[in-house]
Design a protein around this motif. Structure first.
Motif, PDB file in Angstrom:
ATOM      1  N   ASN A  14       0.726  -1.136   0.207  1.00 35.87           N
ATOM      2  CA  ASN A  14       0.244  -0.013  -0.018  1.00 35.87           C
ATOM      3  C   ASN A  14       0.757   1.180  -0.199  1.00 35.87           C
ATOM      4  O   ASN A  14       0.539   2.151  -0.802  1.00 35.87           O
ATOM      5  N   ASN A  15       1.959   1.213   0.746  1.00 37.97           N
ATOM      6  CA  ASN A  15       2.741   2.346   0.854  1.00 37.97           C
ATOM      7  C   ASN A  15       3.759   2.339  -0.313  1.00 37.97           C
ATOM      8  O   ASN A  15       3.534   3.581  -1.072  1.00 37.97           O
ATOM      9  N   ALA A  16       4.118   1.354  -0.796  1.00 33.02           N
ATOM     10  CA  ALA A  16       5.197   1.504  -2.295  1.00 33.02           C
ATOM     11  C   ALA A  16       4.268   1.930  -3.416  1.00 33.02           C
ATOM     12  O   ALA A  16       4.607   2.712  -4.228  1.00 33.02           O
ATOM     13  N   LEU A  17       2.800   1.095  -3.519  1.00 35.81           N
ATOM     14  CA  LEU A  17       2.270   1.417  -4.666  1.00 35.81           C
ATOM     15  C   LEU A  17       1.710   2.648  -4.922  1.00 35.81           C
ATOM     16  O   LEU A  17       1.685   3.626  -5.870  1.00 35.81           O
ATOM     17  N   ARG A  18       0.993   3.312  -3.545  1.00 36.24           N
ATOM     18  CA  ARG A  18       0.325   4.396  -3.608  1.00 36.24           C
ATOM     19  C   ARG A  18       1.227   5.799  -3.954  1.00 36.24           C
ATOM     20  O   ARG A  18       0.893   6.795  -3.741  1.00 36.24           O
ATOM     21  N   LYS A  19       2.484   5.592  -3.609  1.00 35.27           N
ATOM     22  CA  LYS A  19       3.399   6.729  -3.550  1.00 35.27           C
ATOM     23  C   LYS A  19       3.929   7.094  -5.045  1.00 35.27           C
ATOM     24  O   LYS A  19       4.758   7.861  -5.271  1.00 35.27           O
ATOM     25  N   GLN A  20       3.467   6.059  -5.903  1.00 33.89           N
ATOM     26  CA  GLN A  20       3.886   6.540  -7.367  1.00 33.89           C
ATOM     27  C   GLN A  20       3.422   7.671  -7.697  1.00 33.89           C
ATOM     28  O   GLN A  20       2.150   8.254  -7.287  1.00 33.89           O
ATOM     29  N   SER A  21       4.033   8.333  -8.594  1.00 33.87           N
ATOM     30  CA  SER A  21       3.587   9.647  -9.179  1.00 33.87           C
ATOM     31  C   SER A  21       1.960   9.578  -9.979  1.00 33.87           C
ATOM     32  O   SER A  21       1.795   8.566 -10.226  1.00 33.87           O
TER      33      SER A  21
END
Length: 230
Positions: A14-21
């Protein structure tokens, strides 16, 4: 896989994917359902996510440590299975859609890889006078978080939060039984591949407030290009 490891994996995803531009998310989801999707962004999204997961989790394949490239390949395969409908919902900032995506990717990874928590060796935490910080770096009793903090999992409120500066993910704080330290709040800085400039990427504090303040201090220092000395 143990439930606590599964929860941790999904929270990290959730952290890694949602921080995408926003550009990457839009390219992945398209401008209408099934329209103008640019699937070339799957590879960089998968690489960023694998970098994050391999930093904080122990991932193996048939008893041998899995490479970041191998983990990225598995994540990319999972993302290619995402339907046009779900992908488009991500562009609409649907928490339900993001939760579904994280569960889907997690289940794919759990089916082909072995995932466990990484034994902590202190390499990600600053070493100094107290709790990894010099006396002048300690959070004060009156200090309060300035960003927007919300539950990592909307449908499962608990001791797990993600902090945002506008649309940018700053990091995550959590308290779980996995660490056998229920009195500690652990924090992680959102990984984006930029230089750490001497700042640690993870650590712990005695309260949720202090952990959130710690994340924000480091996030804004990195945003300004400030080095950590001492």
């Amino acid at each position: 896989m143990q439930d606590d490891i599964g929860t941790l994996l999904r929270s990290f995803l959730n952290n890694a994917l949602r921080k995408q531009s926003q550009r990457r998310i839009r390219d992945f989801g398209g401008y209408q359902i099934g329209k103008r999707r640019n699937l070339h962004v799957i590879e960089p999204i998968a690489r960023d996510t694998a970098e994050f997961l391999c930093t904080y989790l122990c991932i193996s394949l048939r008893g041998e440590a899995a490479s970041k490239e191998g983990v990225a390949s598995a994540i990319a395969a999972a993302l290619r299975n995402v339907s046009d409908e779900l992908a488009f919902k991500l562009t609409r900032h649907s928490d339900e859609a993001w939760t579904t995506l994280c569960h889907s990717v997690a289940e794919f990874l759990e089916g082909c890889l072995q995932i466990d928590h990484r034994p902590y060796d202190g390499s990600l935490t600053a070493q100094s006078d107290f709790n990894g910080w010099k006396s002048w770096e300690l959070t004060t009793s009156g200090e309060k978080p300035k960003g927007q903090w919300r539950h990592a999992w909307k449908e499962k409120p608990g001791d797990d939060f993600i902090g945002f500066d506008g649309n940018a993910c700053m990091g995550r704080i959590f308290k779980i039984d996995l660490m056998d330290s229920s009195e500690r709040w652990y924090w992680l800085i959102a990984a984006d591949g930029s230089p750490r400039r001497g700042w640690p990427a993870a650590g712990y504090e005695a309260s949720a407030r202090s952990a959130a303040c710690r994340v924000e201090r480091i996030y804004f220092a990195l945003a300004k290009g400030e080095e950590r000395f001492g």
